[in-house]
Enzyme design. Structure first.
Site, PDB file in Angstrom:
ATOM      1  NE  ARG A 156      -1.103  -1.431   3.777  1.00 44.91           N
ATOM      2  CZ  ARG A 156      -1.122  -1.246   5.105  1.00 44.91           C
ATOM      3  NH1 ARG A 156      -2.229  -0.837   5.693  1.00 44.91           N
ATOM      4  NH2 ARG A 156      -0.041  -1.443   5.849  1.00 44.91           N
ATOM      5  CG  ASN A 232      -5.786  -4.303  -6.187  1.00 45.84           C
ATOM      6  OD1 ASN A 232      -5.533  -4.507  -5.001  1.00 45.84           O
ATOM      7  ND2 ASN A 232      -4.957  -3.652  -6.979  1.00 45.84           N
ATOM      8  CG  LEU A 274     -16.359  -2.650   6.089  1.00 47.69           C
ATOM      9  CD1 LEU A 274     -16.991  -3.426   7.240  1.00 47.69           C
ATOM     10  CD2 LEU A 274     -17.285  -2.701   4.864  1.00 47.69           C
ATOM     11  CB  CYS A 284      -3.693   0.107  -7.857  1.00 44.63           C
ATOM     12  SG  CYS A 284      -1.893   0.137  -7.879  1.00 44.63           S
ATOM     13  NE  ARG A 351       0.814   6.902 -10.506  1.00 48.23           N
ATOM     14  CZ  ARG A 351       1.603   5.825 -10.540  1.00 48.23           C
ATOM     15  NH1 ARG A 351       2.090   5.401 -11.682  1.00 48.23           N
ATOM     16  NH2 ARG A 351       1.916   5.183  -9.443  1.00 48.23           N
TER      17      ARG A 351
END
Ligand code: NAD
Length: 459
Positions: A156, A232, A274, A284, A351
């Protein structure tokens, strides 16, 4: 071991640095001379906590950086960690992977066995494609002189070093005995207590050495490639789901924070992912959901749940704009302050962020936009050079003559904002907190109307 890492971006530079810290002789290769110069000066080529202490300790000792592919010739393991952006049709654009494979192929040696490990997130079948390209350009025999293994990355941004040193899992996709053996040897120090003890002085974060080690999981290549996309997409679905519940709460009553907390108490569900937001974004999730959808459609086995999550997510970005319209009636001529341009805190990565989508929609409706981000303004400006927005070097300035200030990214420093001062600058004192992150009492004390997400106005 002798390792080469192609790509000095978020994945390549962190992976290379972590491998070098583990004692592997590691060379990072990139076509961007600026990134290589920065590494050689002992600077991190990206903003990532911890890299600014680790890179200067290692550079020139076990970590090397160059624009030349020549170190590939001696390497036992070559990682590919170049970008795989979305192509025009939504599938992954493999042009950087192919260019890299060609350069690696030209340098592969028959003197020793080389493992090419795919860290980039790539569609199912890419390891096979790269194997063919390498065999063609090198003239060597696949599986005799070299093998391509899948080793997807799960780090991450913002916690990248921590995640590379202490991953939940290391996934290796290969059925080649020597490929598997070399990858086990490489990762040995990452999964042994001795390795961690040796590394402790390098850490800028705390970690319990008695905590369980990473799960080391070996499978076939295609499954490993798919594990990354499946993971993902699953996380994207989870976020979209809680965001839909937030929207539902606003109309039927209920507090999404409590709903998430109550759901998370079930160990089958868990608390993570959550947290309500303006929708998932970044470099990503959008491209990875797009690729897996494109592939599933191509093979006539569409992932309908993922498709719905993507649509729901766009709806969530738009919901922020709708909330502003509900409060301000019209956005035409209204001045909106935006706190946060990076897709999450502790990274400069701007991005494909929710901010660019939301800002576009605000500008389309005639709003004036002024923005702040502690690290992401440089990249955001470079990616959106023509956006007629004002960049503020202090978060307080996003409130200047503003009709609303919207928090999009939950940078810790936004909790420290002097709300009295910000209120004194605003035309209409209104804060929309899309992460339910700020302290509503402090904001209300400053006589600012505070609105969060997923909490019914009636409660
Ligand atoms: P990035 O854009 O930060 O870095 C890619 C680097 O590759 C750039 O520095 C670029 O100059 C370099 N490059 C491109 N072509 C090259 C070539 N032919 N030779 C040498 N260098 C070349 O990308 P990133 O965020 O590090 O992502 C890399 C891959 O890892 C992607 O497939 C991404 O999906 C995946 N991934 C990213 C993350 C993340 O959080 N960023 C996490 C897991 C997986």
């Amino acid at each position: 071991m002798k390792v080469v890492c192609i790509g000095a971006g978020y994945v390549g530079s962190v992976t290379g640095t972590a491998l070098a810290a583990n004692g592997h002789q590691t060379t990072v290769v990139d076509i961007d001379p600026d990134k290589i110069d920065r590494l050689n000066r002992g600077e991190s080529p990206i903003y990532e906590p911890g890299m600014d202490t680790l890179v200067p300790e290692l550079i020139g000792k076990s970590l090397f950086a160059t624009s030349s592919y020549d170190p590939v010739a001696d390497a036992e393991v070559v990682f590919i960690a170049v970008g795989t952006p979305s192509g025009a049709d939504g599938s992954a654009d493999l042009r950087y992977i192919k260019a890299t494979a060609e350069q690696i192929g030209k340098r592969l040696s028959s003197d020793h066995f080389t493992v090419i490990a795919m860290k980039s997130t790539v569609p199912v079948g890419t390891a096979e494609l790269v194997t063919t390209l390498l065999a063609e350009t090198s003239g060597l025999t696949a599986e005799t002189h070299f093998t391509v293994v899948s080793n997807p990355e799960f780090l991450r941004e913002g916690y990248a070093l921590e995640d590379v040193f202490f991953p939940d899992r290391i996934v290796i996709g290969s059925v080649h005995p020597q490929g598997l053996q070399q990858m086990r040897q490489l990762y040995q120090s990452f999964i042994s207590r001795e390795g961690y003890e040796r590394l402790t002085p390098h850490f800028t974060f705390t970690y319990d050495l008695n905590a369980p080690r990473a799960n080391y999981f070996e499978t076939d290549t295609k499954s490993a490639e798919l594990i990354k996309y499946a993971s993902n997409a699953f996380l994207a679905v989870k976020i979209s789901y809680i965001n839909e519940l937030a929207r539902l709460c606003e109309v039927i009553g209920g507090n999404v924070q409590d709903i998430a907390a109550g759901m998370g108490l079930d160990s089958r569900i868990g608390h993570k992912f959550l947290q309500v937001s303006s929708g998932w974004s970044g470099s990503c999730f959008p491209k990875d959901t797009s690729e897996i959808l494109s592939t599933s459609e191509k093979y006539g086995s569409e992932l309908m749940v993922v498709k719905a999550a993507v649509e729901s997510n766009e709806r969530m970005h738009m919901y922020v704009v709708e909330k502003l319209i509900r409060r301000l009636k019209s956005l035409n001529g209204k001045r909106i302050g935006i706190l946060g341009l990076s897709f999450k805190p502790n990274t400069d990565d701007a991005r494909k962020t929710q901010a660019s989508f939301i800002i576009d929609k605000l500008l389309e409706r005639g709003a004036l936009v002024q923005v702040h981000d502690p690290q992401g303004m440089g990249m955001f400006r470079a990616l959106n050079p023509d956006l007629p927005i004002e960049y503020c070097h202090d978060p307080i300035q996003t409130g200047r003559l503003a009709d609303a200030v919207v928090l999009l990214t939950h940078w810790q420093e936004y909790r420290e904002i002097d709300w009295q001062k910000l209120a004194s600058l605003m035309r209409q004192p209104y804060v929309l907190d899309t992460r339910n992150f700020l302290n509503p009492n402090e904001i209300q004390k400053a006589k600012i109307h505070y609105e969060g997400m997923g909490v019914s106005e009636h409660l």
